[in-house]
Design a protein around this motif. Structure first.
Motif, short mmCIF file in Angstrom:
data_model
loop_
_atom_site.label_atom_id
_atom_site.label_comp_id
_atom_site.label_asym_id
_atom_site.label_seq_id
_atom_site.Cartn_x
_atom_site.Cartn_y
_atom_site.Cartn_z
N ALA A 17 0.79 -1.01 0.15
CA ALA A 17 -0.04 0.02 -0.01
C ALA A 17 0.91 1.34 -0.12
O ALA A 17 0.25 2.35 -0.07
N LEU A 18 2.39 1.10 0.09
CA LEU A 18 3.03 2.25 -0.11
C LEU A 18 2.82 3.33 -1.14
O LEU A 18 2.68 2.59 -2.14
N THR A 19 2.66 4.56 -0.86
CA THR A 19 2.58 5.43 -2.02
C THR A 19 3.70 6.58 -1.83
O THR A 19 3.97 7.29 -2.96
N GLN A 20 4.27 6.70 -0.67
CA GLN A 20 5.07 7.94 -0.44
C GLN A 20 6.43 7.40 -0.13
O GLN A 20 7.50 8.08 0.01
N SER A 21 7.07 6.04 0.04
CA SER A 21 8.22 5.77 0.60
C SER A 21 8.42 4.24 0.12
O SER A 21 7.33 3.75 -0.64
N SER A 22 9.32 3.66 0.52
CA SER A 22 9.52 2.21 -0.20
C SER A 22 9.75 1.27 0.96
O SER A 22 9.67 -0.07 0.40
N LYS A 46 -14.09 -2.94 8.06
CA LYS A 46 -13.33 -2.13 7.09
C LYS A 46 -12.60 -0.99 8.14
O LYS A 46 -13.00 -0.48 8.55
N ALA A 47 -11.26 -1.19 7.82
CA ALA A 47 -10.31 -0.23 8.91
C ALA A 47 -9.38 0.53 8.03
O ALA A 47 -8.89 0.28 6.81
N GLY A 48 -9.18 1.81 8.45
CA GLY A 48 -8.10 2.88 7.87
C GLY A 48 -6.90 2.40 8.78
O GLY A 48 -7.06 2.53 10.10
N LEU A 49 -5.84 2.63 8.19
CA LEU A 49 -4.70 2.62 8.86
C LEU A 49 -3.75 3.64 8.50
O LEU A 49 -3.43 3.90 7.39
N PHE A 50 -3.35 4.42 9.68
CA PHE A 50 -2.24 5.49 9.37
C PHE A 50 -1.07 4.75 9.75
O PHE A 50 -1.01 4.30 11.13
N CYS A 74 -3.72 3.69 4.28
CA CYS A 74 -4.39 2.75 3.42
C CYS A 74 -5.57 2.03 4.31
O CYS A 74 -5.85 2.33 5.24
N GLU A 75 -6.57 1.34 3.50
CA GLU A 75 -7.91 1.00 3.86
C GLU A 75 -7.76 -0.64 3.55
O GLU A 75 -7.34 -1.10 2.70
N LEU A 76 -8.10 -1.51 4.90
CA LEU A 76 -8.01 -2.86 4.74
C LEU A 76 -9.35 -3.31 5.09
O LEU A 76 -9.99 -2.86 5.98
N ASN A 81 -14.06 -15.36 10.04
CA ASN A 81 -14.98 -16.49 10.16
C ASN A 81 -15.37 -16.65 11.46
O ASN A 81 -14.61 -16.92 12.37
N ARG A 82 -16.79 -16.66 11.60
CA ARG A 82 -17.41 -16.85 12.83
C ARG A 82 -16.75 -18.33 13.83
O ARG A 82 -17.16 -18.38 14.75
N GLN A 83 -16.69 -19.31 12.59
CA GLN A 83 -16.59 -20.58 13.34
C GLN A 83 -14.93 -20.94 13.91
O GLN A 83 -14.90 -21.32 14.87
N THR A 84 -14.14 -20.55 13.09
CA THR A 84 -12.73 -20.80 13.17
C THR A 84 -11.85 -19.64 13.48
O THR A 84 -10.73 -19.62 14.07
N ALA A 85 -12.47 -18.28 13.38
CA ALA A 85 -11.82 -17.00 13.70
C ALA A 85 -10.60 -16.83 12.72
O ALA A 85 -9.78 -15.61 12.97
N GLU A 86 -10.48 -17.62 11.49
CA GLU A 86 -9.58 -17.45 10.59
C GLU A 86 -9.90 -16.06 9.88
O GLU A 86 -11.08 -15.66 9.56
N THR A 87 -8.90 -15.37 9.55
CA THR A 87 -8.95 -13.91 9.15
C THR A 87 -8.55 -13.65 7.94
O THR A 87 -7.16 -14.10 7.78
N ILE A 88 -9.10 -13.08 6.91
CA ILE A 88 -8.67 -13.00 5.52
C ILE A 88 -8.42 -11.25 5.38
O ILE A 88 -9.51 -10.67 5.75
N VAL A 89 -7.23 -10.85 5.28
CA VAL A 89 -6.92 -9.50 5.16
C VAL A 89 -6.96 -9.10 3.78
O VAL A 89 -6.07 -9.56 2.91
N THR A 90 -7.59 -8.15 3.11
CA THR A 90 -7.47 -7.75 1.87
C THR A 90 -7.34 -6.00 1.95
O THR A 90 -7.96 -5.46 2.53
N LEU A 91 -6.36 -5.71 0.99
CA LEU A 91 -6.18 -4.27 0.68
C LEU A 91 -7.11 -3.67 -0.34
O LEU A 91 -7.42 -4.39 -1.25
N LEU A 92 -7.71 -2.76 0.26
CA LEU A 92 -8.86 -2.16 -0.59
C LEU A 92 -8.05 -0.94 -1.33
O LEU A 92 -7.40 -0.14 -0.83
N THR A 93 -8.34 -1.03 -2.79
CA THR A 93 -7.60 0.19 -3.37
C THR A 93 -8.82 0.92 -4.35
O THR A 93 -9.90 0.50 -4.25
N ASP A 94 -8.67 2.27 -4.65
CA ASP A 94 -9.84 2.89 -5.30
C ASP A 94 -9.98 2.39 -6.61
O ASP A 94 -9.31 1.63 -7.41
#
Length: 94
Positions: A17-22, A46-50, A74-76, A81-94
């Motif tokens: 998600a970096l736009t200003q740095s490397s 849906k969360a915004g991260l600074f 960025c927004e993620l 999952n309610r049964q297993t608590a497995e979490t999938i994280v997705t980067l949201l783009t415009d």
């Protein structure tokens, strides 16, 4: 929200998600919950991260100044999952 802040940067797609740095810096992140939704199978957050990044190789070897951090955002989406608590994280783009 605290759980997201405690995650290691490598567990989140912050580098992509970096736009200003490397490179993502080790500085603390700020998390803002933007939206939540529930289905019978999962909880969606849906969360915004600074956070901060640095530009690698931008200083001379004898330059005593510290690395300058650049602000990043960025927004993620977290699909939990309610049964297993497995979490999938997705980067949201415009």
């Amino acid at each position: 929200m605290d759980a997201i802040q405690c995650l290691d940067s490598a567990e989140l797609p912050l580098q992509q998600a970096l736009t200003q740095s490397s490179h993502v810096s080790g500085s603390p992140r700020t998390v803002i919950i933007l939206q939540t939704a529930e289905t019978p199978e999962q909880i969606q957050v849906k969360a915004g991260l600074f956070y901060a990044g640095v530009i690698a190789g931008s200083c001379c070897a004898d330059d005593p100044t510290p690395l300058c951090e650049q602000p990043e955002y960025c927004e993620l989406q977290f699909d939990i999952n309610r049964q297993t608590a497995e979490t999938i994280v997705t980067l949201l783009t415009d």
